[in-house]
Motif scaffolding. Structure first.
Motif, PDB file in Angstrom:
ATOM      1  N   GLN A   1      -8.063  -0.268   4.747  1.00  0.00           N
ATOM      2  CA  GLN A   1      -7.035   0.432   5.517  1.00  0.00           C
ATOM      3  C   GLN A   1      -5.879  -0.499   5.859  1.00  0.00           C
ATOM      4  O   GLN A   1      -4.715  -0.128   5.738  1.00  0.00           O
ATOM      5  CB  GLN A   1      -7.653   1.022   6.787  1.00  0.00           C
ATOM      6  CG  GLN A   1      -6.780   2.062   7.486  1.00  0.00           C
ATOM      7  CD  GLN A   1      -5.697   1.452   8.382  1.00  0.00           C
ATOM      8  OE1 GLN A   1      -5.928   0.452   9.050  1.00  0.00           O
ATOM      9  NE2 GLN A   1      -4.511   2.062   8.391  1.00  0.00           N
ATOM     10  N   LEU A   2      -6.195  -1.699   6.246  1.00  0.00           N
ATOM     11  CA  LEU A   2      -5.145  -2.672   6.552  1.00  0.00           C
ATOM     12  C   LEU A   2      -4.325  -2.989   5.306  1.00  0.00           C
ATOM     13  O   LEU A   2      -3.095  -3.033   5.351  1.00  0.00           O
ATOM     14  CB  LEU A   2      -5.763  -3.949   7.123  1.00  0.00           C
ATOM     15  CG  LEU A   2      -6.344  -3.856   8.543  1.00  0.00           C
ATOM     16  CD1 LEU A   2      -7.132  -5.128   8.877  1.00  0.00           C
ATOM     17  CD2 LEU A   2      -5.234  -3.629   9.566  1.00  0.00           C
ATOM     18  N   GLY A   3      -5.011  -3.196   4.186  1.00  0.00           N
ATOM     19  CA  GLY A   3      -4.303  -3.523   2.949  1.00  0.00           C
ATOM     20  C   GLY A   3      -3.472  -2.382   2.409  1.00  0.00           C
ATOM     21  O   GLY A   3      -2.478  -2.605   1.700  1.00  0.00           O
ATOM     22  N   SER A   4      -3.848  -1.148   2.754  1.00  0.00           N
ATOM     23  CA  SER A   4      -3.115   0.010   2.225  1.00  0.00           C
ATOM     24  C   SER A   4      -1.713   0.130   2.798  1.00  0.00           C
ATOM     25  O   SER A   4      -0.908   0.920   2.303  1.00  0.00           O
ATOM     26  CB  SER A   4      -3.894   1.300   2.502  1.00  0.00           C
ATOM     27  OG  SER A   4      -3.790   1.688   3.867  1.00  0.00           O
ATOM     28  N   SER A   5      -1.404  -0.646   3.839  1.00  0.00           N
ATOM     29  CA  SER A   5      -0.044  -0.608   4.389  1.00  0.00           C
ATOM     30  C   SER A   5       0.983  -1.040   3.345  1.00  0.00           C
ATOM     31  O   SER A   5       2.163  -0.689   3.434  1.00  0.00           O
ATOM     32  CB  SER A   5       0.054  -1.506   5.626  1.00  0.00           C
ATOM     33  OG  SER A   5      -0.232  -2.857   5.293  1.00  0.00           O
ATOM     34  N   ASN A   6       0.521  -1.769   2.331  1.00  0.00           N
ATOM     35  CA  ASN A   6       1.417  -2.170   1.245  1.00  0.00           C
ATOM     36  C   ASN A   6       1.762  -1.006   0.323  1.00  0.00           C
ATOM     37  O   ASN A   6       2.658  -1.132  -0.516  1.00  0.00           O
ATOM     38  CB  ASN A   6       0.771  -3.292   0.415  1.00  0.00           C
ATOM     39  CG  ASN A   6       0.572  -4.561   1.216  1.00  0.00           C
ATOM     40  OD1 ASN A   6       1.433  -4.950   1.999  1.00  0.00           O
ATOM     41  ND2 ASN A   6      -0.572  -5.214   1.038  1.00  0.00           N
ATOM     42  N   SER A   7       1.061   0.111   0.471  1.00  0.00           N
ATOM     43  CA  SER A   7       1.277   1.251  -0.425  1.00  0.00           C
ATOM     44  C   SER A   7       2.334   2.227   0.072  1.00  0.00           C
ATOM     45  O   SER A   7       2.593   3.242  -0.581  1.00  0.00           O
ATOM     46  CB  SER A   7      -0.049   1.988  -0.661  1.00  0.00           C
ATOM     47  OG  SER A   7      -0.941   1.176  -1.388  1.00  0.00           O
ATOM     48  N   TRP A   8       2.939   1.949   1.228  1.00  0.00           N
ATOM     49  CA  TRP A   8       4.067   2.792   1.642  1.00  0.00           C
ATOM     50  C   TRP A   8       5.155   2.758   0.573  1.00  0.00           C
ATOM     51  O   TRP A   8       5.782   3.780   0.277  1.00  0.00           O
ATOM     52  CB  TRP A   8       4.632   2.317   2.979  1.00  0.00           C
ATOM     53  CG  TRP A   8       3.801   2.692   4.167  1.00  0.00           C
ATOM     54  CD1 TRP A   8       3.013   1.866   4.916  1.00  0.00           C
ATOM     55  CD2 TRP A   8       3.646   3.997   4.740  1.00  0.00           C
ATOM     56  NE1 TRP A   8       2.385   2.565   5.915  1.00  0.00           N
ATOM     57  CE2 TRP A   8       2.756   3.883   5.833  1.00  0.00           C
ATOM     58  CE3 TRP A   8       4.170   5.253   4.437  1.00  0.00           C
ATOM     59  CZ2 TRP A   8       2.389   4.960   6.617  1.00  0.00           C
ATOM     60  CZ3 TRP A   8       3.812   6.345   5.226  1.00  0.00           C
ATOM     61  CH2 TRP A   8       2.935   6.192   6.297  1.00  0.00           C
ATOM     62  N   GLN A   9       5.366   1.595  -0.030  1.00  0.00           N
ATOM     63  CA  GLN A   9       6.389   1.482  -1.070  1.00  0.00           C
ATOM     64  C   GLN A   9       5.992   2.291  -2.308  1.00  0.00           C
ATOM     65  O   GLN A   9       6.843   2.901  -2.952  1.00  0.00           O
ATOM     66  CB  GLN A   9       6.608   0.018  -1.456  1.00  0.00           C
ATOM     67  CG  GLN A   9       7.815  -0.217  -2.362  1.00  0.00           C
ATOM     68  CD  GLN A   9       9.108   0.277  -1.767  1.00  0.00           C
ATOM     69  OE1 GLN A   9       9.431  -0.061  -0.624  1.00  0.00           O
ATOM     70  NE2 GLN A   9       9.860   1.087  -2.506  1.00  0.00           N
TER      71      GLN A   9
END
Length: 244
Positions: free
Chosen positions: A229-237
């Motif tokens: 979940q923390l790493g998925s913040s990079n997927s906003w782009q």
């Protein structure tokens, strides 16, 4: 925030689920299709913990709803799934959540039922009758076909994944790691969207856990979901790129 949280008692996508029965549905069949148009208006898709390592590459993952279950964000506003193309395909190269792949089947039952019933959404575009050329029957000679047996197996596996995920989320929440969050997204044309009404992992609280709590999360398997979940913040782009 999400289309996954509806006021209907029916699960998302399902308009007319019926318990599958060889007596009632002897002539029912399914078209082989990759048409995901039924998900075109869903800006958030339920996600199971085991899926998060694959899903995090394509979607921001959040926790929402009364159960604080994980969701893959597939759009920035209601009625928008930017991963379903105009012709109903899922955007190539992106993970398709099990919740989507399960449709039009679902297990259902009353609270306390030891065994759930396989249901099918009679309103699904892929559901037809054996009279339709090329359709795959659900029953043959009064017995479930391989298609139906595979659907039962997949839905049972999904239910197991759901129960495991629910337990993990409860443990994460017990340690106070879920907090309300907001993201401000600015599109290339300058249009801004404030995404709110969801929860995420509070990294500060995670780092402040004592050893016993951290070990409990590790032994339960919940740490994997936390870091995904923390790493998925990079997927906003990635979401913005898909939106175009």
């Amino acid at each position: 925030m999400t289309d996954a949280d509806t006021s209907s008692d029916l699960p998302m996508f399902y308009a007319k689920p019926e318990g599958l029965s060889k007596e009632t549905h002897a002539d029912l069949a399914l078209l082989a299709t990759n048409d995901y148009s039924f998900a075109a208006n869903a800006n958030a898709i339920p996600l199971m913990a085991v899926e998060m390592p694959q899903a995090m590459r394509s979607y921001p993952i959040v926790f929402a709803g009364s159960g604080k279950m994980p969701l893959a964000l597939t759009g920035l506003k209601r009625g928008e799934n930017v991963f379903v193309t105009e012709d109903g395909n899922w955007a190539p190269g992106h993970y398709i959540p099990a919740y989507v792949r399960r449709y039009p089947f679902v297990l259902a039952g009353d609270d306390g039922d030891e065994r759930l019933t396989l249901c099918i959404d009679r309103d699904a575009a892929s559901v037809t009758t054996t009279e339709t050329e090329g359709a795959n029957p659900l029953f043959s000679g009064g017995e479930p076909t391989e298609l139906t047996r595979n659907a039962i197996k997949f839905c049972e596996e999904y239910q197991t994944m759901f129960n495991t995920t629910k337990t993990m989320v409860a443990l994460i929440d017990k340690h106070g790691l879920l907090t309300e969050q907001t993201s401000k997204i600015t599109l290339p044309d300058g249009e801004s969207h404030n995404i709110s009404g969801f929860m995420g992992i509070d990294e500060g609280k995670l780092n402040a856990l004592d050893d016993a709590a951290f070990l409990e999360l590790r032994k339960s398997g919940a740490l994997g979901a936390i870091y995904c979940q923390l790493g998925s913040s990079n997927s906003w782009q990635a979401l913005l790129n898909q939106r175009g």
